[in-house]
Design a protein around this motif. Structure first.
Motif, PDB file in Angstrom:
ATOM      1  N   CYS A   1       0.888  -1.189   0.028  1.00 19.58           N
ATOM      2  CA  CYS A   1       0.008   0.034   0.159  1.00 19.58           C
ATOM      3  C   CYS A   1       0.889   1.273   0.311  1.00 19.58           C
ATOM      4  CB  CYS A   1      -0.808  -0.108   1.327  1.00 19.58           C
ATOM      5  SG  CYS A   1      -2.223  -1.493   1.345  1.00 19.58           S
ATOM      6  N   LEU A   2       0.361   2.300  -0.434  1.00 23.97           N
ATOM      7  CA  LEU A   2       1.194   3.610  -0.549  1.00 23.97           C
ATOM      8  C   LEU A   2       0.165   4.595  -0.303  1.00 23.97           C
ATOM      9  CD1 LEU A   2       3.763   5.152  -1.541  1.00 23.97           C
ATOM     10  CD2 LEU A   2       2.811   5.078  -3.811  1.00 23.97           C
ATOM     11  N   LEU A   3       0.734   5.677   0.532  1.00 22.84           N
ATOM     12  CA  LEU A   3      -0.154   6.955   0.732  1.00 22.84           C
ATOM     13  C   LEU A   3       0.749   7.984   0.161  1.00 22.84           C
ATOM     14  CD1 LEU A   3      -2.526   8.171   2.057  1.00 22.84           C
ATOM     15  CD2 LEU A   3      -1.351   8.493   3.972  1.00 22.84           C
ATOM     16  N   LEU A   4       0.210   8.889  -0.755  1.00 27.18           N
ATOM     17  CA  LEU A   4       0.928  10.272  -1.394  1.00 27.18           C
ATOM     18  C   LEU A   4       0.103  11.343  -0.995  1.00 27.18           C
ATOM     19  CD1 LEU A   4       1.716   8.937  -4.903  1.00 27.18           C
ATOM     20  CD2 LEU A   4       3.330   8.940  -2.826  1.00 27.18           C
ATOM     21  N   LYS A   5       0.647  12.587  -0.967  1.00 28.80           N
ATOM     22  CA  LYS A   5       0.135  13.687  -0.769  1.00 28.80           C
ATOM     23  C   LYS A   5      -0.370  14.215  -2.235  1.00 28.80           C
ATOM     24  CE  LYS A   5      -0.847  17.403   2.104  1.00 28.80           C
ATOM     25  NZ  LYS A   5      -1.642  17.898   1.168  1.00 28.80           N
ATOM     26  N   CYS A   6      -1.550  14.683  -2.459  1.00 26.05           N
ATOM     27  CA  CYS A   6      -1.832  14.971  -3.823  1.00 26.05           C
ATOM     28  C   CYS A   6      -1.021  16.009  -4.343  1.00 26.05           C
ATOM     29  CB  CYS A   6      -3.468  15.367  -3.649  1.00 26.05           C
ATOM     30  SG  CYS A   6      -4.443  13.837  -3.353  1.00 26.05           S
ATOM     31  N   ASP A   7      -0.803  17.087  -3.593  1.00 23.01           N
ATOM     32  CA  ASP A   7      -0.554  18.441  -4.284  1.00 23.01           C
ATOM     33  C   ASP A   7       1.091  18.238  -4.658  1.00 23.01           C
ATOM     34  OD1 ASP A   7       0.268  18.334  -1.605  1.00 23.01           O
ATOM     35  OD2 ASP A   7      -0.253  20.280  -1.127  1.00 23.01           O
ATOM     36  N   THR A   8       1.713  17.500  -3.751  1.00 22.59           N
ATOM     37  CA  THR A   8       3.389  17.453  -3.897  1.00 22.59           C
ATOM     38  C   THR A   8       3.490  16.096  -4.433  1.00 22.59           C
ATOM     39  OG1 THR A   8       3.384  16.827  -1.589  1.00 22.59           O
ATOM     40  CG2 THR A   8       3.452  18.979  -1.874  1.00 22.59           C
ATOM     41  N   GLN A   9       2.896  14.970  -4.298  1.00 21.98           N
ATOM     42  CA  GLN A   9       2.868  13.606  -4.664  1.00 21.98           C
ATOM     43  C   GLN A   9       4.016  13.038  -3.827  1.00 21.98           C
ATOM     44  OE1 GLN A   9       3.586  13.675  -9.016  1.00 21.98           O
ATOM     45  NE2 GLN A   9       1.374  13.152  -9.382  1.00 21.98           N
ATOM     46  N   ASP A  10       4.410  13.799  -2.432  1.00 21.29           N
ATOM     47  CA  ASP A  10       5.420  13.078  -1.778  1.00 21.29           C
ATOM     48  C   ASP A  10       4.719  11.896  -1.009  1.00 21.29           C
ATOM     49  OD1 ASP A  10       7.093  15.179  -2.174  1.00 21.29           O
ATOM     50  OD2 ASP A  10       6.624  16.247  -0.687  1.00 21.29           O
ATOM     51  N   ARG A  11       6.044  10.939  -0.617  1.00 18.78           N
ATOM     52  CA  ARG A  11       5.486   9.609  -0.068  1.00 18.78           C
ATOM     53  C   ARG A  11       5.305  10.004   1.409  1.00 18.78           C
ATOM     54  NH1 ARG A  11       8.906   6.633   2.419  1.00 18.78           N
ATOM     55  NH2 ARG A  11      10.337   7.440   1.251  1.00 18.78           N
ATOM     56  N   ILE A  12       3.841   9.678   1.979  1.00 19.64           N
ATOM     57  CA  ILE A  12       3.568   9.858   3.407  1.00 19.64           C
ATOM     58  C   ILE A  12       3.900   8.294   4.125  1.00 19.64           C
ATOM     59  CG2 ILE A  12       1.912  10.373   4.924  1.00 19.64           C
ATOM     60  CD1 ILE A  12       2.576  12.668   3.096  1.00 19.64           C
ATOM     61  N   ALA A  13       3.813   7.509   3.633  1.00 23.39           N
ATOM     62  CA  ALA A  13       3.781   6.168   4.120  1.00 23.39           C
ATOM     63  C   ALA A  13       3.766   4.894   3.329  1.00 23.39           C
ATOM     64  CB  ALA A  13       2.889   6.128   5.412  1.00 23.39           C
ATOM     65  N   ILE A  14       4.148   3.634   3.577  1.00 30.07           N
ATOM     66  CA  ILE A  14       3.887   2.603   2.979  1.00 30.07           C
ATOM     67  C   ILE A  14       3.292   1.367   3.776  1.00 30.07           C
ATOM     68  CG2 ILE A  14       5.441   3.228   1.092  1.00 30.07           C
ATOM     69  CD1 ILE A  14       7.489   0.821   2.334  1.00 30.07           C
ATOM     70  N   GLY A  15       2.864   0.340   3.263  1.00 29.34           N
ATOM     71  CA  GLY A  15       2.585  -0.670   4.126  1.00 29.34           C
ATOM     72  C   GLY A  15       1.171  -0.308   4.825  1.00 29.34           C
ATOM     73  N   GLU A  16       1.302  -1.090   6.073  1.00 27.49           N
ATOM     74  CA  GLU A  16       0.212  -1.188   7.035  1.00 27.49           C
ATOM     75  C   GLU A  16       0.289   0.483   7.698  1.00 27.49           C
ATOM     76  OE1 GLU A  16      -0.480  -4.347   9.682  1.00 27.49           O
ATOM     77  OE2 GLU A  16       0.171  -5.678   8.114  1.00 27.49           O
ATOM     78  N   ASP A  17       1.270   1.063   7.734  1.00 30.80           N
ATOM     79  CA  ASP A  17       1.306   2.314   8.443  1.00 30.80           C
ATOM     80  C   ASP A  17       0.319   3.502   7.234  1.00 30.80           C
ATOM     81  OD1 ASP A  17       2.988   1.883  10.213  1.00 30.80           O
ATOM     82  OD2 ASP A  17       4.774   2.244   9.232  1.00 30.80           O
ATOM     83  N   ALA A  18       0.476   2.959   6.100  1.00 28.58           N
ATOM     84  CA  ALA A  18      -0.176   3.726   5.012  1.00 28.58           C
ATOM     85  C   ALA A  18      -1.657   3.410   5.259  1.00 28.58           C
ATOM     86  CB  ALA A  18       0.227   3.376   3.674  1.00 28.58           C
ATOM     87  N   GLU A  19      -2.001   2.495   5.383  1.00 23.54           N
ATOM     88  CA  GLU A  19      -3.501   2.069   5.577  1.00 23.54           C
ATOM     89  C   GLU A  19      -4.142   2.616   6.923  1.00 23.54           C
ATOM     90  OE1 GLU A  19      -4.651  -2.335   4.434  1.00 23.54           O
ATOM     91  OE2 GLU A  19      -2.682  -2.325   5.256  1.00 23.54           O
ATOM     92  N   ARG A  20      -3.269   2.526   7.825  1.00 20.69           N
ATOM     93  CA  ARG A  20      -3.577   3.048   9.295  1.00 20.69           C
ATOM     94  C   ARG A  20      -3.793   4.752   9.064  1.00 20.69           C
ATOM     95  NH1 ARG A  20      -0.791  -1.258  11.630  1.00 20.69           N
ATOM     96  NH2 ARG A  20       1.156  -0.018  11.273  1.00 20.69           N
ATOM     97  N   GLU A  21      -2.858   5.162   8.682  1.00 25.21           N
ATOM     98  CA  GLU A  21      -2.813   6.843   8.118  1.00 25.21           C
ATOM     99  C   GLU A  21      -4.005   7.111   7.503  1.00 25.21           C
ATOM    100  OE1 GLU A  21      -1.741  10.840   8.759  1.00 25.21           O
ATOM    101  OE2 GLU A  21      -1.362   9.028   9.942  1.00 25.21           O
ATOM    102  N   TYR A  22      -4.157   6.498   6.457  1.00 26.26           N
ATOM    103  CA  TYR A  22      -5.356   6.846   5.551  1.00 26.26           C
ATOM    104  C   TYR A  22      -6.789   6.576   6.139  1.00 26.26           C
ATOM    105  CZ  TYR A  22      -8.643   6.912   1.598  1.00 26.26           C
ATOM    106  OH  TYR A  22      -9.438   7.207   0.791  1.00 26.26           O
ATOM    107  N   LEU A  23      -6.903   5.963   7.100  1.00 26.88           N
ATOM    108  CA  LEU A  23      -8.174   5.676   7.930  1.00 26.88           C
ATOM    109  C   LEU A  23      -8.249   6.787   8.702  1.00 26.88           C
ATOM    110  CD1 LEU A  23      -8.352   1.893   8.541  1.00 26.88           C
ATOM    111  CD2 LEU A  23      -9.695   2.889   7.022  1.00 26.88           C
ATOM    112  N   HIS A  24      -6.996   7.141   9.346  1.00 28.91           N
ATOM    113  CA  HIS A  24      -7.056   8.295  10.259  1.00 28.91           C
ATOM    114  C   HIS A  24      -7.727   9.633   9.541  1.00 28.91           C
ATOM    115  CE1 HIS A  24      -5.900  10.835  13.593  1.00 28.91           C
ATOM    116  NE2 HIS A  24      -5.186  11.563  12.627  1.00 28.91           N
ATOM    117  N   LEU A  25      -7.056   9.721   8.380  1.00 26.26           N
ATOM    118  CA  LEU A  25      -7.585  10.884   7.411  1.00 26.26           C
ATOM    119  C   LEU A  25      -8.957  10.917   7.090  1.00 26.26           C
ATOM    120  CD1 LEU A  25      -4.211  11.074   5.265  1.00 26.26           C
ATOM    121  CD2 LEU A  25      -4.660  12.633   6.957  1.00 26.26           C
TER     122      LEU A  25
END
Length: 220
Positions: A51-75
């Motif tokens: 899994c991968l979580l990116l910031k839309c405006d900058t396309q910077d990587r926020i997190a990968i893996g289960e960290d990305a899943e948890r952060e996305y649920l939080h958002l």
């Protein structure tokens, strides 16, 4: 130049991870292989979800893996999910028979779709994920000494240069497993994604079957 270490990245459709071995270890004991123990994984393995979580405006990587899943649920709970791209199962696009029939970068068939239905370059998405695996592995070397054991912080400390193992990236051989059933265009996309992350000295292992960790390291 003979590499000092081989790092194999296993990028799966559902789970991903890495394994590595130092050249000296391979010569003395080929089964002396190390894997990540830093994933906060719920599947009790040395892998994390692809899994991968990116910031839309900058396309910077926020997190990968289960960290990305948890952060996305939080958002999502905060109503801010529209400001981010969340990708899961994005690798499956490479298995499509029509992948590469129209090689235009604007072709939606060559773009990864996030959970909101938005599309961006698959190569960018894959490169950001590879980058996350790479950084996690290199950071692991900062936490472990040359015996691959956690460094004792506190007593009898030497300077940073003396206490940390020095691993130059030009002495690393990277291995990425690629299913042989993919078409040439899909394989090329993986190469381009790795090059975007500046993975030098890359060996692509075209596997026809499940590859064991020992087989990874036999590429030395």
């Amino acid at each position: 130049m003979e590499p000092e270490i081989v790092i194999a990245l296993d990028i799966g459709s559902t789970y991903s991870g890495y394994a590595y071995q130092f050249s000296n270890d391979f010569k003395e004991n080929p089964r002396d292989i190390w894997m990540s123990d830093s994933w906060s994984s719920s599947n009790n393995t040395h892998k994390t979800s692809t899994c991968l979580l990116l910031k839309c405006d900058t396309q910077d990587r926020i997190a990968i893996g289960e960290d990305a899943e948890r952060e996305y649920l939080h958002l999502y709970d905060k109503g801010k999910e529209c400001e981010y791209h969340f990708f899961k199962y994005f690798k499956m696009i490479l298995y499509r028979e029509d992948f590469g029939t129209d090689k235009s970068s604007a072709n939606p068939k060559h773009q990864a779709e996030d959970y909101s239905g938005r599309h961006i370059s698959f190569t960018l998405v894959m490169s950001r994920f590879i980058e996350g695996l790479k950084e996690d592995c290199l950071e692991r070397f900062e936490r472990y000494d040359c015996k691959r054991k956690p460094r004792d912080i506190g007593t009898n400390q030497t300077t940073d240069a003396e206490s940390k193992p020095v691993i130059h990236e030009n002495k690393i051989r990277w291995v990425i497993t690629v299913p042989a059933i993919w078409n040439d265009f899909a394989k090329q996309v993986m190469r381009e994604s790795a090059v975007m992350v500046c993975l030098f000295n890359i060996l692509f292992y075209f596997c026809h079957y499940k590859v064991t960790n020992t087989q990874y390291m036999n590429t030395l």
